[in-house]
Every structure is written in structure tokens, then in C-alpha cells.
Design a protein around this motif. Structure first.
Motif, PDB file in Angstrom:
ATOM      1  N   LEU A  81     -52.304  93.011 -24.327  1.00 10.22           N
ATOM      2  CA  LEU A  81     -51.152  92.134 -24.136  1.00 10.22           C
ATOM      3  C   LEU A  81     -51.248  91.368 -22.817  1.00 10.22           C
ATOM      4  O   LEU A  81     -50.997  90.161 -22.771  1.00 10.22           O
ATOM      5  N   ALA A  82     -51.601  92.080 -21.765  1.00  8.76           N
ATOM      6  CA  ALA A  82     -51.682  91.435 -20.461  1.00  8.76           C
ATOM      7  C   ALA A  82     -52.810  90.411 -20.415  1.00  8.76           C
ATOM      8  O   ALA A  82     -52.666  89.332 -19.828  1.00  8.76           O
ATOM      9  N   SER A  83     -53.915  90.723 -21.056  1.00  7.73           N
ATOM     10  CA  SER A  83     -55.078  89.837 -21.020  1.00  7.73           C
ATOM     11  C   SER A  83     -54.829  88.528 -21.753  1.00  7.73           C
ATOM     12  O   SER A  83     -55.517  87.533 -21.503  1.00  7.73           O
ATOM     13  N   ALA A  84     -53.841  88.509 -22.644  1.00 11.05           N
ATOM     14  CA  ALA A  84     -53.577  87.299 -23.427  1.00 11.05           C
ATOM     15  C   ALA A  84     -53.144  86.133 -22.552  1.00 11.05           C
ATOM     16  O   ALA A  84     -53.241  84.982 -22.954  1.00 11.05           O
ATOM     17  N   MET A  85     -52.660  86.418 -21.332  1.00 13.41           N
ATOM     18  CA  MET A  85     -52.229  85.351 -20.428  1.00 13.41           C
ATOM     19  C   MET A  85     -53.268  85.038 -19.352  1.00 13.41           C
ATOM     20  O   MET A  85     -52.986  84.323 -18.390  1.00 13.41           O
ATOM     21  N   LYS A  86     -54.470  85.547 -19.525  1.00 14.15           N
ATOM     22  CA  LYS A  86     -55.490  85.391 -18.486  1.00 14.15           C
ATOM     23  C   LYS A  86     -55.740  83.927 -18.149  1.00 14.15           C
ATOM     24  O   LYS A  86     -55.988  83.567 -16.995  1.00 14.15           O
ATOM     25  N   ASP A  87     -55.657  83.052 -19.155  1.00 13.81           N
ATOM     26  CA  ASP A  87     -55.967  81.637 -18.944  1.00 13.81           C
ATOM     27  C   ASP A  87     -54.755  80.809 -18.521  1.00 13.81           C
ATOM     28  O   ASP A  87     -54.853  79.590 -18.379  1.00 13.81           O
ATOM     29  N   ASP A  88     -53.589  81.461 -18.312  1.00  9.82           N
ATOM     30  CA  ASP A  88     -52.374  80.733 -17.945  1.00  9.82           C
ATOM     31  C   ASP A  88     -52.131  80.706 -16.439  1.00  9.82           C
ATOM     32  O   ASP A  88     -51.073  80.274 -15.989  1.00  9.82           O
TER      33      ASP A  88
ATOM     34  N   VAL B 251     -53.264 103.381 -16.534  1.00  9.40           N
ATOM     35  CA  VAL B 251     -52.892 102.037 -16.985  1.00  9.40           C
ATOM     36  C   VAL B 251     -53.170 101.010 -15.892  1.00  9.40           C
ATOM     37  O   VAL B 251     -53.743  99.939 -16.142  1.00  9.40           O
ATOM     38  N   LEU B 252     -52.769 101.325 -14.651  1.00 13.19           N
ATOM     39  CA  LEU B 252     -52.994 100.374 -13.568  1.00 13.19           C
ATOM     40  C   LEU B 252     -54.487 100.104 -13.368  1.00 13.19           C
ATOM     41  O   LEU B 252     -54.897  98.946 -13.183  1.00 13.19           O
ATOM     42  N   ARG B 253     -55.296 101.156 -13.393  1.00  4.63           N
ATOM     43  CA  ARG B 253     -56.743 100.966 -13.195  1.00  4.63           C
ATOM     44  C   ARG B 253     -57.338 100.073 -14.275  1.00  4.63           C
ATOM     45  O   ARG B 253     -58.154  99.188 -13.996  1.00  4.63           O
ATOM     46  N   GLU B 254     -56.940 100.319 -15.519  1.00  5.72           N
ATOM     47  CA  GLU B 254     -57.493  99.532 -16.627  1.00  5.72           C
ATOM     48  C   GLU B 254     -57.023  98.080 -16.555  1.00  5.72           C
ATOM     49  O   GLU B 254     -57.780  97.147 -16.835  1.00  5.72           O
ATOM     50  N   LEU B 255     -55.774  97.873 -16.187  1.00  8.28           N
ATOM     51  CA  LEU B 255     -55.268  96.507 -16.041  1.00  8.28           C
ATOM     52  C   LEU B 255     -55.977  95.782 -14.898  1.00  8.28           C
ATOM     53  O   LEU B 255     -56.345  94.607 -15.023  1.00  8.28           O
ATOM     54  N   LYS B 256     -56.166  96.485 -13.793  1.00 11.46           N
ATOM     55  CA  LYS B 256     -56.820  95.862 -12.641  1.00 11.46           C
ATOM     56  C   LYS B 256     -58.277  95.525 -12.951  1.00 11.46           C
ATOM     57  O   LYS B 256     -58.808  94.524 -12.454  1.00 11.46           O
ATOM     58  N   ALA B 257     -58.909  96.334 -13.787  1.00 12.38           N
ATOM     59  CA  ALA B 257     -60.306  96.087 -14.126  1.00 12.38           C
ATOM     60  C   ALA B 257     -60.483  94.773 -14.881  1.00 12.38           C
ATOM     61  O   ALA B 257     -61.480  94.070 -14.689  1.00 12.38           O
ATOM     62  N   VAL B 258     -59.531  94.429 -15.752  1.00 10.10           N
ATOM     63  CA  VAL B 258     -59.666  93.201 -16.541  1.00 10.10           C
ATOM     64  C   VAL B 258     -58.948  92.010 -15.892  1.00 10.10           C
ATOM     65  O   VAL B 258     -59.240  90.865 -16.221  1.00 10.10           O
ATOM     66  N   LEU B 259     -58.001  92.296 -14.969  1.00 10.43           N
ATOM     67  CA  LEU B 259     -57.254  91.232 -14.288  1.00 10.43           C
ATOM     68  C   LEU B 259     -57.303  91.479 -12.774  1.00 10.43           C
ATOM     69  O   LEU B 259     -56.276  91.757 -12.137  1.00 10.43           O
ATOM     70  N   PRO B 260     -58.491  91.392 -12.178  1.00  9.93           N
ATOM     71  CA  PRO B 260     -58.636  91.781 -10.768  1.00  9.93           C
ATOM     72  C   PRO B 260     -57.840  90.923  -9.795  1.00  9.93           C
ATOM     73  O   PRO B 260     -57.519  91.377  -8.690  1.00  9.93           O
ATOM     74  N   ASP B 261     -57.511  89.686 -10.181  1.00 10.49           N
ATOM     75  CA  ASP B 261     -56.790  88.798  -9.266  1.00 10.49           C
ATOM     76  C   ASP B 261     -55.284  88.778  -9.511  1.00 10.49           C
ATOM     77  O   ASP B 261     -54.569  87.977  -8.891  1.00 10.49           O
ATOM     78  N   VAL B 262     -54.828  89.626 -10.410  1.00  5.30           N
ATOM     79  CA  VAL B 262     -53.399  89.681 -10.751  1.00  5.30           C
ATOM     80  C   VAL B 262     -52.741  90.849 -10.021  1.00  5.30           C
ATOM     81  O   VAL B 262     -53.224  91.980 -10.090  1.00  5.30           O
ATOM     82  N   ALA B 263     -51.650  90.572  -9.306  1.00  6.53           N
ATOM     83  CA  ALA B 263     -50.931  91.622  -8.584  1.00  6.53           C
ATOM     84  C   ALA B 263     -50.178  92.507  -9.572  1.00  6.53           C
ATOM     85  O   ALA B 263     -49.536  92.018 -10.506  1.00  6.53           O
TER      86      ALA B 263
END
Length: 381
Positions: A97-104, A127-139
Motif C-alpha cells: 500500500l505504501a509503495s503505491a505512492m512511491k512516484d507521487d 513493519v517500520l524496517r520493511e517500509l524503510k527498506a522500500v521507501l528509504p527517503d520517506v519519513a
């Protein structure tokens, strides 16, 4: 009190001179029926701090589970285990779900959840580690103080250790929720969990000591009275004096569908604007006041920018906590362009920020009145 010209002059002078307002000043400001004057006072403070700027960010709200062992009177989001619309995301679902906005141009994930009775503590840092791994520049702005307090219970760890592990996993800020109204006489009637002012403030102090900068909230417009709102923001002002760690204050309007307080009417726009104005005037040590458009509607949110607010939150994308409460009518999502249009339409210059209120990008300000009149303008619901 009975309002008179002398009292108005006294408060006008205090505000103009930058004097700290008292509890009685706050109560009297709520008692004032001159909304234009009150807005003008708040707007002068807002302008002194932030000029003609309105901040926003591009974020996504993510609620990992609505299963909660608490049953707070104001809440329309929580479900009990086994309810047909109860859900708990697998880690992989949350990442998808979070990755779907990667290009926005997403810069922040805002994560708040129910107090799930059986999920293990380790689920949350994972969850935080996995999210950070795919979205490293997202706080990652995640978890209320109520959730951190609950993690203490289910893990056996201290909040100090819990915050260390979450920060190591990628946490950049707590959320401001769980505050509701701090006054105990009100709180004991609406809150059904163990986190009250003492633990809420303790956990935010710990977070500030570790370098996190956090928001603070107030849920208003239910059974509380104006004096309880004043008490609430003055507690936050005292905490800010001690730590300097709060980046923004966010008044949240109670929504009255599908919960135990459904018999109450929602706060009307005049009360909304008064709440923003008084909060801005009392919180002299907060740089920012945010209007969360999901809870206030788009037009009222634009007006709030003239009553002390200088931030219009973000793109949001699916805010279940409010949208499960009612059919209020705000959209699930606003794009960056939508936000730019709303802010300019209200007469302000948009600046895109990150979670710590550092400016990412500045945009052109509003067009002139003559240019606006040259073509039909959007009417925001």
C-alpha cells in the motif's frame, strides 16, 4: 464574564506586546463573541511567526489494524476481534500500500493503529524496517503515545527501550494522537485506555530527549467545555517550555457518527475558528498550528488559515479514523496540485515541507484578485 471594551483593549495590548496569556485570558477569549476581532488577533500572531506562508506535505496515512481492546466513547474506528470488518495487515500488505505512492513524491508515512490484543510487539518495529527498506527517503511518523504505552505492557520493555528500537528501525516522529482532552473529569468519560496526561507527556518528553520532534493534538467539540480546552493547551505549552520538542499543534474536530457520542452535535464553523484562534494565541512557544482538512472540511480549513493555522496537512490518502465515523464529505486524497490550489485560493503562498518542517520546495503565491476574477473559480465543499 461580560465582555466590554476595556477587556478587549487589555487583551489586544497583551497580544501586541507579546505577553504570555493566562488561563483566565484563554477562558475570556473563548467567551468573546467578536469572531472577526479574535481572528484578527490570531492572524497577527500567525503572520509574525510565518508570514503569508501556508505549509503542506505529501503524505499517506496507514492504519495497520482497526482491532482494538479499548472502546473509547468518541471512536468510530475500532473493531473487536472477529468483527466482520475487523482487519490486520500483514507486513507485506502494508509495504504494498505504501509503495503505491512511491512516484507521487511522498515524503511521510503517518501510521496509527488500534491497540491489538494479540499482535506481538516485534510486529511493529518489523513493519517500520520493511517500509524503510522500500521507501528509504520517506519519513516514518508512527504510533501515538497511547500505543507506545501499550507496547510497554505487551513487551515488558520500558518506553525508553521501545523508542530506541523503533528509532533504529526507522522511526522519525511519533504522532500527536491519544491526547484527546487531558482534564480527568472529561477524560474518564470518553477514554477507555490507560494512557493519560502523565504517561502521554512522559513519552513525548522521552521522544524529545532522543531528538524526535513530535506533533501534539486536542480532540474538541464533544463533552468538554472551553475551560478544558484552555487547560489542555496550557499543559502543552508547559511541556514545550521544558523540551522544545513539539513542532506543531493540531486541533481535531470530533465527528459524531457511529460512536457512543452520536447524540452530540459537531462543532460548528464559528466554534472551529474560535478554537484555532484561541489556541494560536495561547501557544506562544509553538511555531505551527495545523488544520487537518479531513476533519474540518475544505472551506472551513481555508478560513482557519486566517484564524491562526499556517499548515494544511497533506495529501493523506485514506484516513479511516475519520471516514469510518461518518459521511462528512471530504475526499480520501488531495493531490499536490489540489493543495496548491486550495492554499493559493485562500490567499497564501504554499511551501512544501518535510516532517520536521524543513522547507523542501517553495511555490508561487496567490494570483491577484483581478486575475482570479478573469475566470470562474473552484468552489470547495
Amino acid at each position: 464574564m461580560v465582555w466590554n471594551a476595556a477587556r478587549k483593549d487589555e487583551l489586544t495590548a497583551k497580544i501586541a506586546n507579546g505577553e504570555r496569556l493566562s488561563y483566565q485570558d484563554g477562558v475570556d477569549l473563548y467567551d468573546c463573541d467578536d469572531l472577526a476581532w479574535l481572528g484578527g488577533q490570531a492572524h497577527s500572531v500567525r503572520t509574525a511567526k510565518n508570514g503569508n506562508v501556508t505549509f503542506f506535505n505529501v503524505n499517506r496515512h496507514l492504519n495497520l489494524t482497526n482491532v482494538c481492546r479499548a472502546s473509547c466513547a468518541y471512536c468510530s474506528f475500532e473493531r473487536k476481534p472477529g468483527a466482520k470488518d475487523a482487519y490486520t495487515m500483514r507486513v507485506e500488505e502494508a509495504v504494498e500500500l505504501a509503495s503505491a505512492m512511491k512516484d507521487d513524491g511522498l515524503t511521510e508515512l503517518h501510521i496509527v493503529n488500534g491497540l491489538h490484543p494479540t499482535l506481538p510487539w516485534k510486529y511493529y518495529p518489523r513493519v517500520l524496517r520493511e517500509l524503510k527498506a522500500v521507501l528509504p527517503d520517506v519519513a516514518l511518523k508512527a504510533f501515538t503515545a497511547t500505543e507506545i504505552h501499550y507496547f510497554e505492557e505487551i513487551s515488558g520493555l520500558s518506553a525508553d527501550a521501545i523508542l530506541d528500537e523503533l528509532i533504529e528501525a526507522g522511526l522519525e516522529s511519533l504522532t500527536g494522537g491519544g491526547a484527546e482532552i487531558f482534564d480527568w473529569e472529561v477524560r474518564k468519560q470518553v477514554v477507555d485506555h490507560k494512557t493519560h496526561w502523565e504517561d502521554w507527556s512522559r513519552i513525548h518528553k522521552l521522544a524529545h530527549g532522543k531528538g524526535l520532534r513530535t506533533p501534539a493534538t486536542m480532540l474538541y467539540g464533544h463533552i468538554e467545555e472551553p475551560r478544558h480546552r484552555v487547560d489542555h493547551v496550557l499543559r502543552l505549552r508547559q511541556l514545550q517550555d521544558e523540551t522544545g520538542g513539539h513542532v506543531v499543534f493540531i486541533p481535531l474536530r470530533f465527528h459524531n457518527d457511529n460512536n457512543r457520542l452520536s447524540h452530540l452535535s459537531m462543532a460548528q464553523p464559528a466554534d472551529v475558528l474560535k478554537t484555532f484562534a484561541v489556541s494560536r494565541l495561547l501557544l506562544d512557544n509553538f511555531d505551527h498550528v495545523k488544520v487537518f482538512w479531513v476533519m474540518h472540511g475544505l472551506s472551513t480549513s481555508q478560513l482557519a488559515l486566517n484564524y491562526g493555522a499556517d499548515d494544511m496537512d497533506g495529501s493523506v490518502v485514506e484516513y479511516k479514523i475519520t471516514h469510518d465515523a461518518d459521511g462528512f464529505g471530504t475526499p480520501d486524497k488531495l493531490t499536490r496540485d489540489n493543495l496548491l490550489d486550495l492554499i493559493r485560493d485562500a490567499g497564501f503562498q504554499p511551501k512544501e515541507r518535510n516532517t520536521r518542517y524543513e522547507v523542501i520546495r517553495e511555490y508561487e503565491g496567490p494570483v491577484s484578485l483581478a486575475e482570479r476574477r478573469a475566470e470562474p473559480q473552484a468552489i470547495w465543499a
